[in-house]
Design a protein around this motif. Sequence first.
Motif, PDB file in Angstrom:
ATOM      1  N   HIS A 130      -3.934  -1.359  24.560  1.00 19.61           N
ATOM      2  CA  HIS A 130      -2.595  -0.763  24.627  1.00 19.61           C
ATOM      3  C   HIS A 130      -2.178  -0.692  26.112  1.00 19.61           C
ATOM      4  O   HIS A 130      -3.013  -0.894  26.999  1.00 19.61           O
ATOM      5  N   PRO A 131      -0.905  -0.331  26.365  1.00 21.57           N
ATOM      6  CA  PRO A 131      -0.466  -0.259  27.767  1.00 21.57           C
ATOM      7  C   PRO A 131      -1.352   0.670  28.608  1.00 21.57           C
ATOM      8  O   PRO A 131      -1.634   0.364  29.776  1.00 21.57           O
ATOM      9  N   ALA A 153      -3.127  -8.671  23.794  1.00 19.87           N
ATOM     10  CA  ALA A 153      -2.691  -7.276  23.905  1.00 19.87           C
ATOM     11  C   ALA A 153      -2.209  -6.822  22.531  1.00 19.87           C
ATOM     12  O   ALA A 153      -1.676  -7.623  21.763  1.00 19.87           O
ATOM     13  N   CYS A 195      -0.276  -5.602  19.335  1.00 20.87           N
ATOM     14  CA  CYS A 195       1.105  -5.658  18.851  1.00 20.87           C
ATOM     15  C   CYS A 195       1.311  -4.509  17.890  1.00 20.87           C
ATOM     16  O   CYS A 195       0.937  -4.609  16.729  1.00 20.87           O
ATOM     17  N   ALA A 238       2.278   0.618  21.194  1.00 21.32           N
ATOM     18  CA  ALA A 238       2.146  -0.290  22.340  1.00 21.32           C
ATOM     19  C   ALA A 238       3.523  -0.676  22.870  1.00 21.32           C
ATOM     20  O   ALA A 238       3.747  -0.733  24.080  1.00 21.32           O
ATOM     21  N   GLU A 239       4.463  -0.918  21.975  1.00 20.31           N
ATOM     22  CA  GLU A 239       5.818  -1.302  22.400  1.00 20.31           C
ATOM     23  C   GLU A 239       6.545  -0.100  22.995  1.00 20.31           C
ATOM     24  O   GLU A 239       7.220  -0.219  24.017  1.00 20.31           O
ATOM     25  N   GLN A 275       4.312  -2.198  26.596  1.00 21.04           N
ATOM     26  CA  GLN A 275       3.244  -3.202  26.733  1.00 21.04           C
ATOM     27  C   GLN A 275       3.648  -4.287  27.739  1.00 21.04           C
ATOM     28  O   GLN A 275       2.862  -4.653  28.617  1.00 21.04           O
ATOM     29  N   GLY A 330      -2.308 -10.669  27.311  1.00 19.41           N
ATOM     30  CA  GLY A 330      -3.286  -9.587  27.288  1.00 19.41           C
ATOM     31  C   GLY A 330      -4.547  -9.919  28.056  1.00 19.41           C
ATOM     32  O   GLY A 330      -5.249  -9.035  28.547  1.00 19.41           O
TER      33      GLY A 330
END
Lengths: 289, 295
Positions: A109-110, A139, A141, A145-146, A150, A180
């Motif tokens: 994740h970020p 990375a 999805c 995460a969004e 991300q 990622g």
Amino acid sequence: MANLSLNSVKESYASVKESMKEIMQPYAEKVQPYARVLAARAKNRPTSQSFIAGLTEDFLEFHGDRRFGDDAAIIAGVARINDMPITVIGIEKGITLQESIKRNFGAAHPEGYRKALRLMKQAEKFHRPVLCIVDTSGAYCGIGAEERGQGQAIAENLMEMMTLKTPVISLLIGEGGSGGALALAVADQVWMMENSIYSVISPEGCASILWKDSQKMQEAAEHLKLTAQDLFDMGVVEQIIPESSPKEFSKVYAVLKTMLYDSFQSAMQKPVDELVANRYQRFRQMGIQ
Amino acid sequence: MLEKRFFRKPKNELEHAGNGQSSRQNQPSVPDDLYVSCPECKQSILKADMEENGFVCPKCSHHFSMTARRRIQILTDAGSFNELFSDLSPTNLLDFPGYDEKLRKAQAESGEQEGVICGTAQIGGYPVALFVMDPGFILGSMGTIVGEKITRLFEYAAAQKLPVIGYTVSGGARMQEGILSLMQMAKTSGAVKLHSDAGLLYITVLTNPTTGGVTASFAMEGDIILAEPKALVAFAGPRVIEQTIRQKLPSGFQRAEFLLEKGFVDAIVHRNDQKSYLTTILKLHQKHCEGKGAM
């Protein structure tokens, strides 16, 4: 750099090479590049924690991005190789199913990328080299995460790693899945394990988008040029590290450890500006015909 | 079930990136007849009115997709645009099957060599270096030449002490160029950093849709990040996420307004206000925007 050359490493492996046949045997009926893809994803393949244990001493894991949380998909901290302190950051898929679930199967994740950057900045401050170990299908999805950016997290790593004022080597040990993976691979040198892959998209994803048929992944794997040898030939990676069977990986670690130590030692001798300028040039010439 | 909202009348061809086909003739938003149906308010509008209004629906302000060249035309001061690196054109580096034809088709339909146009221009009298991506060129994907042109622009702008304004629209990295397109994310990010470390201004304007490797590199690296209303801005597109998590996405997910709320864009700016908005930013950064007189 005073690296062992690819050939000299390969020679030192003469005995170990035999066991490669054992690794590849289950995939013998598949076409070559796709066999590598399967080997790179194999469940019994050593993961980052095994590499950290095999290559370093005194590893201390540090957690958290100081912004949101701690991402178990990325293991990071400080350690030493012989007498040299390093920062080590590895994407971890997990060994048991339970652990893999906790580690989100190595899909970060970020906050994972932000933890990595935090510790790289720490390494810069104390001028110790950074080893990134990459093993991810990509990375993550997902909604969280969004929501937490991300794309922004990866972008920031690319930008900051490019001018990080300390040596960085990235080692791809299994899957190198797109952005990622790249988020931990803006390095002075990128090395690949013999059976690792590095690609802009998975062969299945490519086949499904281009030919509407994910079963054409073998064909896609061939065209994407994702094996260590392909990438070495294109000048995208500097070293291919020959492997042994997972049981005998200690021999691999012994050679790899020497290579890393020598490379970091030689990089630490260089003026930082030269190091950073070379890193820029390394990527600058990619894709120029 | 996929949420219907994401599959309402296509706003642009990039949302259907999956089929690998892009054709300006099939672009539902701008057919060749007199009227177009607005995908947002469903009203029939005169195509000429819509184009006159900057490709924005005069009734509901829906932002239609538009070519890079039209955008440059309405954004820059008349006669000020000077194109750079237009001689660079892509080749099939990996001998990827079908890629030669795809490139030829994209070039024939768009009249462009690649999916990004770079150059210098003036906006409200201020000199800038400008790149504008084109949604119609293989889904606005980033191949090696897109990466090379953008990198050269940042290097040029750093040398000439010019601010950079970048309009993004992209389906992500171009898979037919394999790992070399992925490397463009690092290469362009390095050039952005070089420009940034020289103390120069970089403004990105995210347009519908900006996704994948472009979002995860230069789109998100601006000092100031603007977005057009309702633009989809994502790392992973909604369809990929729905396939991964097997659940419906919340309403408005990954739209510009969502990113604003989550803190990832500075402001949402209506297309017809962008020129004056950018001019004001440039004015406020005048000390950092003077250029070397290379215009």
